[in-house]
Design a protein around this motif. Structure first.
Motif, PDB file in Angstrom:
ATOM      1  N   UNK A 225       0.831  -1.197   0.000  1.00 11.21           N
ATOM      2  CA  UNK A 225       0.000   0.000   0.000  1.00 11.21           C
ATOM      3  C   UNK A 225       0.865   1.247   0.000  1.00 11.21           C
ATOM      4  N   UNK A 226       0.284   2.330  -0.527  1.00 13.37           N
ATOM      5  CA  UNK A 226       0.900   3.655  -0.497  1.00 13.37           C
ATOM      6  C   UNK A 226      -0.244   4.651  -0.451  1.00 13.37           C
ATOM      7  N   UNK A 227      -0.103   5.659   0.385  1.00 16.26           N
ATOM      8  CA  UNK A 227      -1.182   6.622   0.474  1.00 16.26           C
ATOM      9  C   UNK A 227      -0.836   7.834   1.308  1.00 16.26           C
ATOM     10  N   UNK A 228      -1.851   8.662   1.512  1.00 17.22           N
ATOM     11  CA  UNK A 228      -1.721   9.877   2.302  1.00 17.22           C
ATOM     12  C   UNK A 228      -2.871   9.933   3.295  1.00 17.22           C
ATOM     13  N   UNK A 229      -2.524  10.080   4.570  1.00 21.13           N
ATOM     14  CA  UNK A 229      -3.527  10.353   5.595  1.00 21.13           C
ATOM     15  C   UNK A 229      -3.823  11.849   5.569  1.00 21.13           C
ATOM     16  N   UNK A 230      -5.093  12.213   5.576  1.00 19.67           N
ATOM     17  CA  UNK A 230      -5.495  13.607   5.740  1.00 19.67           C
ATOM     18  C   UNK A 230      -6.491  13.630   6.890  1.00 19.67           C
ATOM     19  N   UNK A 231      -6.071  14.194   7.997  1.00 23.29           N
ATOM     20  CA  UNK A 231      -6.879  14.192   9.213  1.00 23.29           C
ATOM     21  C   UNK A 231      -6.962  15.613   9.781  1.00 23.29           C
TER      22      UNK A 231
ATOM     23  N   UNK B 280      -7.575  12.676  19.582  1.00 18.79           N
ATOM     24  CA  UNK B 280      -7.816  11.751  18.471  1.00 18.79           C
ATOM     25  C   UNK B 280      -8.023  12.533  17.177  1.00 18.79           C
ATOM     26  N   UNK B 281      -7.139  12.289  16.191  1.00 19.71           N
ATOM     27  CA  UNK B 281      -7.278  12.911  14.868  1.00 19.71           C
ATOM     28  C   UNK B 281      -8.284  12.112  14.048  1.00 19.71           C
ATOM     29  N   UNK B 282      -9.089  12.825  13.253  1.00 14.87           N
ATOM     30  CA  UNK B 282     -10.099  12.177  12.411  1.00 14.87           C
ATOM     31  C   UNK B 282      -9.939  12.611  10.960  1.00 14.87           C
ATOM     32  N   UNK B 283     -10.151  11.681  10.051  1.00 20.79           N
ATOM     33  CA  UNK B 283     -10.067  11.983   8.624  1.00 20.79           C
ATOM     34  C   UNK B 283     -10.120  10.706   7.819  1.00 20.79           C
ATOM     35  N   UNK B 284      -9.245  10.610   6.827  1.00 18.22           N
ATOM     36  CA  UNK B 284      -9.219   9.437   5.952  1.00 18.22           C
ATOM     37  C   UNK B 284      -7.815   9.223   5.414  1.00 18.22           C
ATOM     38  N   UNK B 285      -7.563   8.008   4.984  1.00 18.72           N
ATOM     39  CA  UNK B 285      -6.352   7.709   4.234  1.00 18.72           C
ATOM     40  C   UNK B 285      -6.805   7.422   2.804  1.00 18.72           C
TER      41      UNK B 285
ATOM     42  N   UNK C  13     -10.366   5.442   2.951  1.00 18.06           N
ATOM     43  CA  UNK C  13     -10.766   4.725   4.154  1.00 18.06           C
ATOM     44  C   UNK C  13     -10.827   5.699   5.337  1.00 18.06           C
ATOM     45  N   UNK C  14     -11.985   5.823   5.989  1.00 19.56           N
ATOM     46  CA  UNK C  14     -12.079   6.685   7.177  1.00 19.56           C
ATOM     47  C   UNK C  14     -11.147   6.190   8.285  1.00 19.56           C
ATOM     48  N   UNK C  15     -10.450   7.138   8.946  1.00 19.34           N
ATOM     49  CA  UNK C  15      -9.495   6.758   9.982  1.00 19.34           C
ATOM     50  C   UNK C  15      -9.557   7.688  11.188  1.00 19.34           C
ATOM     51  N   UNK C  16      -9.131   7.146  12.305  1.00 18.00           N
ATOM     52  CA  UNK C  16      -8.909   7.906  13.533  1.00 18.00           C
ATOM     53  C   UNK C  16      -7.517   7.525  14.025  1.00 18.00           C
ATOM     54  N   UNK C  17      -6.765   8.500  14.521  1.00 16.13           N
ATOM     55  CA  UNK C  17      -5.413   8.235  15.016  1.00 16.13           C
ATOM     56  C   UNK C  17      -5.227   8.855  16.389  1.00 16.13           C
ATOM     57  N   UNK C  18      -4.554   8.110  17.243  1.00 15.19           N
ATOM     58  CA  UNK C  18      -4.205   8.597  18.574  1.00 15.19           C
ATOM     59  C   UNK C  18      -2.711   8.412  18.743  1.00 15.19           C
ATOM     60  N   UNK C  19      -2.013   9.479  19.125  1.00 14.82           N
ATOM     61  CA  UNK C  19      -0.575   9.408  19.331  1.00 14.82           C
ATOM     62  C   UNK C  19      -0.232  10.022  20.681  1.00 14.82           C
ATOM     63  N   UNK C  20       0.640   9.348  21.407  1.00 11.84           N
ATOM     64  CA  UNK C  20       1.109   9.845  22.689  1.00 11.84           C
ATOM     65  C   UNK C  20       2.608   9.607  22.782  1.00 11.84           C
ATOM     66  N   UNK C  21       3.360  10.680  22.802  1.00 13.85           N
ATOM     67  CA  UNK C  21       4.821  10.621  22.831  1.00 13.85           C
ATOM     68  C   UNK C  21       5.334   9.764  21.685  1.00 13.85           C
ATOM     69  N   UNK C  22       5.840   8.565  21.954  1.00 16.48           N
ATOM     70  CA  UNK C  22       6.423   7.761  20.873  1.00 16.48           C
ATOM     71  C   UNK C  22       5.591   6.537  20.493  1.00 16.48           C
ATOM     72  N   UNK C  23       4.343   6.455  20.973  1.00 18.88           N
ATOM     73  CA  UNK C  23       3.463   5.352  20.581  1.00 18.88           C
ATOM     74  C   UNK C  23       2.160   5.903  20.011  1.00 18.88           C
TER      75      UNK C  23
END
Length: 168
Positions: free
Chosen positions: A92-98, A105-110, A130-140
């Motif tokens: 796969x190759x793509x771009x997340x836009x959130x 929690x970031x919301x958007x799509x890849x 594809x709709x996505x949600x991302x959560x990031x905390x420090x290095x995880x």
């Protein structure tokens, strides 16, 4: 069909609840993210996918190797390879836009392209959003995607991807 939609919504809300959310907190913290440059590299080891068609003996464990380059607060590029639901290798190759956020929690799509699914273009490349949600905390971090079903060619799933920041 409405039952599947309700199941998907319940699964997504459960994931958000695990991150410590309540309905009131979500309404109070929704915002549009201002775009600013970043330079972060994240690595992942594939996905875990909970397929909505539980009777089809699909592969839920999708190990692989992927990378995400977060070049702004709202966008990142991603590439990778994994063992897919049909027990074939996919790239796969793509771009997340959130551009939206509910608390952390970031919301958007890849948006991108995939290959390796035998019932979709004979395993060749195809586009996907594809709709996505991302959560990031420090290095995880974690990416959660709601993969839509497409006819009898692609199977719908809730996919979870754990990731580790290796450069900033």
């Amino acid at each position: 069909m409405p039952n599947r939609l309700h199941l998907r919504l319940r699964l997504l809300l459960s994931v958000l609840a695990l991150a410590g959310w309540s309905g009131a907190a979500v309404a109070d913290t929704f915002e549009v993210i201002e775009s600013a440059p970043l330079q972060q590299v994240w690595l992942n080891a594939g996905f875990y996918s909970y397929h909505f068609d539980r009777d089809k003996s699909l592969n839920d464990s999708n190990p692989g190797l992927g990378a995400e380059y977060r070049f702004s607060t709202v966008a990142s590029a991603t590439v990778g390879r994994f063992y897919n639901s049909d027990r074939q290798y996919s790239n796969y190759a793509g771009v997340y836009y959130q551009p939206f956020r509910i608390g952390p929690v970031r919301l958007g799509a890849v948006v991108g392209a995939f290959n390796g699914y035998p019932n979709m273009r004979d395993g060749g490349w195809f586009p996907a959003a594809i709709p996505t949600a991302s959560f990031e905390y420090k290095s995880v971090g974690v990416n959660v995607a709601v993969v839509p079903k497409y006819k009898d060619r692609l199977y719908g799933a809730l996919s979870i991807q754990l990731k580790l920041k290796v450069f900033e």
